[in-house]
Design an enzyme around this catalytic site. Sequence first.
Site, PDB file in Angstrom:
ATOM      1  N   CYS A 201       7.042   2.669  -4.411  1.00  0.00           N
ATOM      2  CA  CYS A 201       6.595   2.240  -3.085  1.00  0.00           C
ATOM      3  C   CYS A 201       6.417   3.409  -2.119  1.00  0.00           C
ATOM      4  O   CYS A 201       5.718   3.270  -1.114  1.00  0.00           O
ATOM      5  CB  CYS A 201       7.585   1.252  -2.493  1.00  0.00           C
ATOM      6  SG  CYS A 201       7.715  -0.284  -3.422  1.00  0.00           S
TER       7      CYS A 201
ATOM      8  N   HIS B 279       2.312  -4.976   1.982  1.00  0.00           N
ATOM      9  CA  HIS B 279       2.851  -3.796   1.298  1.00  0.00           C
ATOM     10  C   HIS B 279       1.979  -3.469   0.091  1.00  0.00           C
ATOM     11  O   HIS B 279       2.311  -3.814  -1.049  1.00  0.00           O
ATOM     12  CB  HIS B 279       4.285  -4.094   0.882  1.00  0.00           C
ATOM     13  CG  HIS B 279       4.998  -2.977   0.185  1.00  0.00           C
ATOM     14  ND1 HIS B 279       4.562  -1.674   0.196  1.00  0.00           N
ATOM     15  CD2 HIS B 279       6.151  -2.990  -0.560  1.00  0.00           C
ATOM     16  CE1 HIS B 279       5.401  -0.931  -0.514  1.00  0.00           C
ATOM     17  NE2 HIS B 279       6.363  -1.700  -0.982  1.00  0.00           N
TER      18      HIS B 279
ATOM     19  N   CYS C   1      12.242   2.493   0.963  1.00  0.00           N
ATOM     20  CA  CYS C   1      12.917   2.349  -0.325  1.00  0.00           C
ATOM     21  C   CYS C   1      11.892   2.366  -1.444  1.00  0.00           C
ATOM     22  O   CYS C   1      10.721   2.022  -1.259  1.00  0.00           O
ATOM     23  CB  CYS C   1      13.728   1.060  -0.363  1.00  0.00           C
ATOM     24  SG  CYS C   1      12.760  -0.436  -0.068  1.00  0.00           S
TER      25      CYS C   1
END
Length: 393
Positions: A92, A349, A379
């Site tokens: 991510c 996202h 994260c």
Amino acid sequence: MSREPVIIDAVRSPMGRGKAGGALSGLHPVELLAAVLEGLVERNDLDPGAVDDVIIGCVSRVGEQSSTVGRMAWLAAGYPEHVPATTIDRMCGSGQQAIHFAAQGIKAGVYDIVIAGGVESMSRVPIGSARLDRDPVGPRVSARYAPGLIHQGVSAELVAARYGLSREAMDAYSAASHQRAARARAAGDFSAEIVPVAIDNVLVTEDETIRPATTPETLAALSPAFETPSYAARFPEISWSITAGNSSQITDGASALLLMSEDAARRLGATPRARFVGFDVCGDDPLLMLTAPIPATERVLRKAGMALADIDHVEVNEAFAPVPLAWAKAVGGDPEKLNPLGGAIALGHPLGASGARLMTTMLHALHRNGGRYGLQTMCEAGGMANATIIERL
């Protein structure tokens, strides 16, 4: 001579729902990124042949994203063949790591001008598809964390349990994310950062993911998404509160930043908008997986000789509501400075693009509001996190 890396500009696509029928789902990811690269190059009147490298984050490297997507997007835009590109994956945080690598390359004297960013078409390349139904961790990792590592959704449940975060608090935070993003969109706060994307003769100009009518009450009606009998037996401390509503949205999107050395900016007459104050990347417990932004924040502040009170704007990626809430509880973060324009729960996202999207939004917000310092952390799968501090110029 100054090898100090500076940000000249940052742009992103609108965020589209990452499913069939989403606003950007009909667009190949190469074309999506190409549109963003074109917007960045054109609005800065940049000679594309002067770019030293293009560094792009992308997580699901399979199917339409299996090639060097940055290279293909650069060629799709019609830009010079001599300019190279590479694709990187820190899960991510890939887009944020792309920015780190670009800035570090400039500081090392390897580059003068770099474009860094990310792309992910989650409607066309579904999350997890790169695994090909195989075990991605191997027997020794499984043995070390027996009876095995877990899904991020279950990690979010563990974080909520460890930090005493209630379902009500997570739903209230998530509804506020949508409301903040809706206010920002209505005020035109995203207009300077969004590059409109054309698809099938339709121009997509705004984020599709924001739901202004979201309330804690509507979110409370959603069922937990990750509870299974085996997980419930393994983790009796979990109260099972993570739902689709207090998690980040599956999304299509791309973002890109133009970085230069101070020397190159001066030579080209480009106006730097920010400089880099600190970088960090670190690991943490891969079972909890989502807590590394906490030590990454502490480390980057220590490296920069700063305190959290010095920071005017904070972006903590909203992978799940417990992530920013646990971060704020652990480090004493000001809720008014935390994701003030909403986050991934409202905006989505798009994995490899999110790190660059957060930086883009933060940079424009600092200039709009007159803030000086911004902190970004997110994260990453496997229990990692990047952290970056920038200073508005």
